[in-house]
Design a protein around this motif. Sequence first.
Motif, PDB file in Angstrom:
ATOM      1  N   HIS A  31       2.370  25.625  -0.407  1.00 23.53           N
ATOM      2  CA  HIS A  31       2.450  26.471   0.609  1.00 23.53           C
ATOM      3  C   HIS A  31       2.807  24.657   1.905  1.00 23.53           C
ATOM      4  N   HIS A  32       3.172  25.471   3.216  1.00 24.35           N
ATOM      5  CA  HIS A  32       2.791  24.267   4.281  1.00 24.35           C
ATOM      6  C   HIS A  32       1.047  23.664   4.625  1.00 24.35           C
ATOM      7  N   LYS A  33       0.073  24.160   4.197  1.00 26.09           N
ATOM      8  CA  LYS A  33      -0.748  23.975   4.158  1.00 26.09           C
ATOM      9  C   LYS A  33      -1.448  22.571   3.017  1.00 26.09           C
ATOM     10  N   ASN A  34      -1.143  22.734   2.204  1.00 27.20           N
ATOM     11  CA  ASN A  34      -1.042  21.595   0.603  1.00 27.20           C
ATOM     12  C   ASN A  34      -0.096  20.676   1.278  1.00 27.20           C
ATOM     13  N   ILE A  35      -0.557  19.517   1.695  1.00 31.44           N
ATOM     14  CA  ILE A  35       0.221  18.673   2.449  1.00 31.44           C
ATOM     15  C   ILE A  35       0.176  17.765   1.100  1.00 31.44           C
ATOM     16  N   SER A  36      -1.004  16.902   0.422  1.00 28.54           N
ATOM     17  CA  SER A  36      -0.730  16.044  -0.783  1.00 28.54           C
ATOM     18  C   SER A  36      -0.008  16.285  -1.649  1.00 28.54           C
ATOM     19  N   LEU A  37       1.020  18.264  -1.860  1.00 23.89           N
ATOM     20  CA  LEU A  37       2.039  18.091  -2.692  1.00 23.89           C
ATOM     21  C   LEU A  37       3.311  18.465  -2.152  1.00 23.89           C
ATOM     22  N   ILE A  38       3.016  18.674  -0.694  1.00 21.65           N
ATOM     23  CA  ILE A  38       4.449  18.865   0.035  1.00 21.65           C
ATOM     24  C   ILE A  38       4.509  17.303  -0.054  1.00 21.65           C
ATOM     25  N   SER A  39       3.551  15.699   0.693  1.00 27.28           N
ATOM     26  CA  SER A  39       3.647  14.646   1.036  1.00 27.28           C
ATOM     27  C   SER A  39       5.166  14.137   0.132  1.00 27.28           C
ATOM     28  N   ARG A  40       5.144  14.525  -1.698  1.00 25.54           N
ATOM     29  CA  ARG A  40       5.596  14.253  -2.214  1.00 25.54           C
ATOM     30  C   ARG A  40       6.778  13.955  -2.760  1.00 25.54           C
ATOM     31  N   PHE A  41       7.551  15.464  -0.935  1.00 26.70           N
ATOM     32  CA  PHE A  41       9.015  15.580  -1.606  1.00 26.70           C
ATOM     33  C   PHE A  41       9.401  15.101  -0.144  1.00 26.70           C
ATOM     34  N   ILE A  42       8.834  13.580   0.394  1.00 30.15           N
ATOM     35  CA  ILE A  42       9.466  13.425   1.636  1.00 30.15           C
ATOM     36  C   ILE A  42       9.521  12.370   1.519  1.00 30.15           C
ATOM     37  N   SER A  43      10.462  11.669   2.202  1.00 31.96           N
ATOM     38  CA  SER A  43      10.402  10.015   1.970  1.00 31.96           C
ATOM     39  C   SER A  43       9.961   9.677   3.277  1.00 31.96           C
ATOM     40  N   GLN A  44      10.186   7.961   2.990  1.00 26.07           N
ATOM     41  CA  GLN A  44       9.281   7.477   3.668  1.00 26.07           C
ATOM     42  C   GLN A  44       9.850   7.132   5.520  1.00 26.07           C
ATOM     43  N   LEU A  74       4.746  23.283  12.718  1.00 24.83           N
ATOM     44  CA  LEU A  74       2.920  23.781  13.018  1.00 24.83           C
ATOM     45  C   LEU A  74       1.929  21.793  13.162  1.00 24.83           C
ATOM     46  N   VAL A  75       2.865  20.895  12.970  1.00 28.00           N
ATOM     47  CA  VAL A  75       2.181  19.714  13.546  1.00 28.00           C
ATOM     48  C   VAL A  75       1.394  19.012  12.441  1.00 28.00           C
ATOM     49  N   LEU A  76       1.101  19.751  11.188  1.00 27.35           N
ATOM     50  CA  LEU A  76       0.623  18.874  10.181  1.00 27.35           C
ATOM     51  C   LEU A  76       1.395  17.857   9.651  1.00 27.35           C
ATOM     52  N   LEU A  77       2.611  17.989   9.751  1.00 29.17           N
ATOM     53  CA  LEU A  77       3.476  16.504   9.351  1.00 29.17           C
ATOM     54  C   LEU A  77       4.557  16.273  10.194  1.00 29.17           C
ATOM     55  N   PRO A  78       4.447  14.705   9.967  1.00 32.06           N
ATOM     56  CA  PRO A  78       5.627  14.773  11.325  1.00 32.06           C
ATOM     57  C   PRO A  78       6.915  14.590  11.515  1.00 32.06           C
ATOM     58  N   PHE A  79       8.203  14.642  12.226  1.00 37.34           N
ATOM     59  CA  PHE A  79       9.029  14.906  11.969  1.00 37.34           C
ATOM     60  C   PHE A  79       9.902  13.466  11.363  1.00 37.34           C
ATOM     61  N   ARG A  80       9.459  12.996  11.919  1.00 42.30           N
ATOM     62  CA  ARG A  80       9.896  11.405  11.673  1.00 42.30           C
ATOM     63  C   ARG A  80       8.622   9.863  11.445  1.00 42.30           C
ATOM     64  N   ASN A  81       8.889   9.350  10.369  1.00 44.76           N
ATOM     65  CA  ASN A  81       7.746   8.326  10.211  1.00 44.76           C
ATOM     66  C   ASN A  81       7.951   7.427  11.344  1.00 44.76           C
ATOM     67  N   ASN A  82       7.754   6.612  12.876  1.00 40.54           N
ATOM     68  CA  ASN A  82       8.096   5.113  12.866  1.00 40.54           C
ATOM     69  C   ASN A  82       6.993   4.413  12.738  1.00 40.54           C
ATOM     70  N   GLU A  83       6.701   4.159  11.079  1.00 38.36           N
ATOM     71  CA  GLU A  83       5.790   3.058  11.587  1.00 38.36           C
ATOM     72  C   GLU A  83       6.990   1.838  11.604  1.00 38.36           C
ATOM     73  N   LYS A  84       8.076   1.236  11.295  1.00 30.46           N
ATOM     74  CA  LYS A  84       8.832   0.737  12.252  1.00 30.46           C
ATOM     75  C   LYS A  84       8.926  -0.249  13.560  1.00 30.46           C
ATOM     76  N   LYS A  85       7.712  -0.279  14.365  1.00 28.13           N
ATOM     77  CA  LYS A  85       7.679  -0.628  15.196  1.00 28.13           C
ATOM     78  C   LYS A  85       7.699  -2.311  15.298  1.00 28.13           C
ATOM     79  N   LEU A  86       9.209  -2.363  16.950  1.00 30.11           N
ATOM     80  CA  LEU A  86       8.884  -4.164  16.841  1.00 30.11           C
ATOM     81  C   LEU A  86       7.423  -5.093  16.856  1.00 30.11           C
TER      82      LEU A  86
END
Length: 103
Positions: A31-44, A74-86
Amino acid sequence: MDKSKQPFLKKKKKKRSFRRPLSPIQGKRIHHKNISLISRFISQQGKILPRRVTRLTLKQQRLVTKAIKIARILVLLPFRNNEKKLKRTKPTARTPRLRTRNK
């Protein structure tokens, strides 16, 4: 016909069954609200991992992909991860120069 003149007969091998190990979402509802399960299938980087990496069935992969896309909308997950900032460690020193025109 002599046994020596019969064509060489090969014994048929039994087929081995191929069983996949249990998938990581065995018995859980996708389900789309189960973020802990869904986040396992997304890369960094925020990309959806392929089936060969996640070891899901085709039906499960489709459901996971749909749930991820709905969660992103629904903005529960980001479209991309921008952790690598200069990061600037040290500000660059600028020296003021006089600008002169060459005549």
